[in-house]
Structures are given as C-alpha cells and as structure tokens.
Enzyme design. Structure first.
Site, PDB file in Angstrom:
ATOM      1  N   CYS A   7      -5.682   2.798   2.927  1.00 35.26           N
ATOM      2  CA  CYS A   7      -6.011   1.504   3.511  1.00 35.26           C
ATOM      3  C   CYS A   7      -5.183   1.255   4.784  1.00 35.26           C
ATOM      4  O   CYS A   7      -5.185   2.074   5.694  1.00 35.26           O
ATOM      5  CB  CYS A   7      -5.807   0.419   2.457  1.00 35.26           C
ATOM      6  SG  CYS A   7      -6.656  -1.131   2.793  1.00 35.26           S
ATOM      7  N   HIS A   8      -4.483   0.124   4.867  1.00 33.51           N
ATOM      8  CA  HIS A   8      -3.687  -0.205   6.048  1.00 33.51           C
ATOM      9  C   HIS A   8      -2.355   0.548   6.096  1.00 33.51           C
ATOM     10  O   HIS A   8      -1.628   0.433   7.084  1.00 33.51           O
ATOM     11  CB  HIS A   8      -3.401  -1.711   6.100  1.00 33.51           C
ATOM     12  CG  HIS A   8      -4.611  -2.546   6.398  1.00 33.51           C
ATOM     13  ND1 HIS A   8      -5.518  -2.894   5.419  1.00 33.51           N
ATOM     14  CD2 HIS A   8      -5.069  -3.091   7.551  1.00 33.51           C
ATOM     15  CE1 HIS A   8      -6.478  -3.636   5.962  1.00 33.51           C
ATOM     16  NE2 HIS A   8      -6.234  -3.763   7.253  1.00 33.51           N
ATOM     17  N   GLY A   9      -2.023   1.295   5.054  1.00 32.52           N
ATOM     18  CA  GLY A   9      -0.756   2.015   5.021  1.00 32.52           C
ATOM     19  C   GLY A   9      -0.569   2.957   6.200  1.00 32.52           C
ATOM     20  O   GLY A   9       0.557   3.269   6.593  1.00 32.52           O
ATOM     21  N   ALA A  10      -1.685   3.412   6.790  1.00 30.40           N
ATOM     22  CA  ALA A  10      -1.606   4.361   7.904  1.00 30.40           C
ATOM     23  C   ALA A  10      -0.956   3.770   9.142  1.00 30.40           C
ATOM     24  O   ALA A  10      -0.532   4.516  10.038  1.00 30.40           O
ATOM     25  CB  ALA A  10      -3.006   4.880   8.242  1.00 30.40           C
TER      26      ALA A  10
END
Length: 199
Positions: A127-130
């Site tokens: 998800c937004h972890g990147a």
C-alpha cells in the site's frame, strides 16, 4: 466507536511451521498504520516460525487504523532510534497514509531500510508503505506495486510501477492494498525463507 471490522480473508500460507524458524522480522510502523497490513502478515510470519517485532518511532503503544478511523492499539517492542537492522533478517512496511507519510520523513526510518537493502535482506511493502522506499532513494531501477496514488512518486524516483496484486523483484515483494494480503503473504514467506537476494 464501532469495533473495527477486518474483512481480509483469514491469512493462511501453505508453508511449514518451521519455514522461518530463527528469523527475526521488523514490522516498521508509526501511528495510524493500516491495521490489517500488519496483523495479517504478522500472523502468517509467526505461523511459519518467525519472531516478529513491532518497531515504532516511540515506545509504549502505537495506534492502528482502518483507513482513516482509529482501530486497535499495539505494544511497541522496539524503538526505531534504538533498533539495529543487523538484528533483523527482514522488514515489513505496512501502509496507511498517515503512517507512511510520517515515516518517509524520518531519517532514522530511511537509515533503517537503507541498511536492510545494503545487506540484501528481504523487504516486504504494501500500500502506502512504499513512500519510505521512495524517500530513502531505493526505488530507482526497481519494479514494484503500491496503492495507485503512489505510481507517479515511484516513476519520478526512477522505479517501474505496475498494477498487480503482488510483485517480486529481487529482495522485494510488494502489493497494492488489503485485498492483496493473501497473495502478499504467500510471496513474502517464500522470499523471507529464501533470504532475499542483493541487487
């Protein structure tokens, strides 16, 4: 407040309960991380024999979320500023907009993932972890997926963004969202069991 409803299927990976025996995995978060993106992978890692450690910016507890709504609180097992990447075999980066947007700006978080990458250890990101990998300068030349709104960030940083439920690229595995967790878990355990591969 109504109890958070996690609609992700029960995480199950057809792996030996000792596939990850002896492995220590950091789950790197701060407040308002997407809860199922920690709890689903953590359960599967523990089932495969790994020791999981919630690493956060502060001690005490960290706040989980179901999208923008507060969910459960979790005990922090290691403070990021005091955690040593050498003590871990892999790292998981859950998403959540607020969580990821905060972590990406913190030098200690960037240093942590850079050292994991420099050592060729596995990184699992969803998800937004990147965003943290973008801000740490690690996505150039890499192929990964994420929540779609990160596509431009990844491309602008020299990475190739693809719209698939799970992507393996060297020592990385990535997925887009909570619905992808079963595929993410499967590939994560396989990658962690293999130990990753340096790029």
């Amino acid at each position: 407040m109504q109890k958070n409803q996690e609609r992700v299927p029960t995480p199950h990976v057809d792996q030996s309960s000792t596939a990850l025996a002896g492995k220590r995995v950091a789950l790197l978060v701060t407040d308002m991380f997407e809860q199922v993106e920690l709890t689903g992978p953590r359960q599967v890692l523990q089932q495969a024999g790994a020791t999981t450690v919630i690493v956060a910016l502060q001690g005490g507890e960290v706040q989980g979320a179901h999208h923008e709504h507060k969910a459960d609180r979790f005990s922090v097992q290691a403070v990021l500023a005091e955690a040593h990447p050498d003590d871990f075999d892999a790292v998981v980066l859950p998403g959540g907009v607020m969580n990821a947007d905060t972590l990406r700006t913190r030098p200690e978080a960037q240093r942590f993932v850079k050292k994991i990458q420099d050592d060729g250890k596995p990184i699992a990101v969803i998800c937004h972890g990147a965003w943290l990998l973008v801000s740490a300068g690690l996505v150039n030349g890499r192929t990964l997926t994420s929540w779609p709104s990160l596509a431009d960030d990844i491309r602008n940083a020299g990475g190739e963004w693809v719209d698939r439920e799970v992507v393996r690229d060297g020592n990385w595995v990535s997925s887009r969202k909570p619905d992808d967790i079963p595929a993410f878990n499967r590939e994560m355990v396989a990658l962690f069991a293999a130990g990753g591969s340096a790029r």
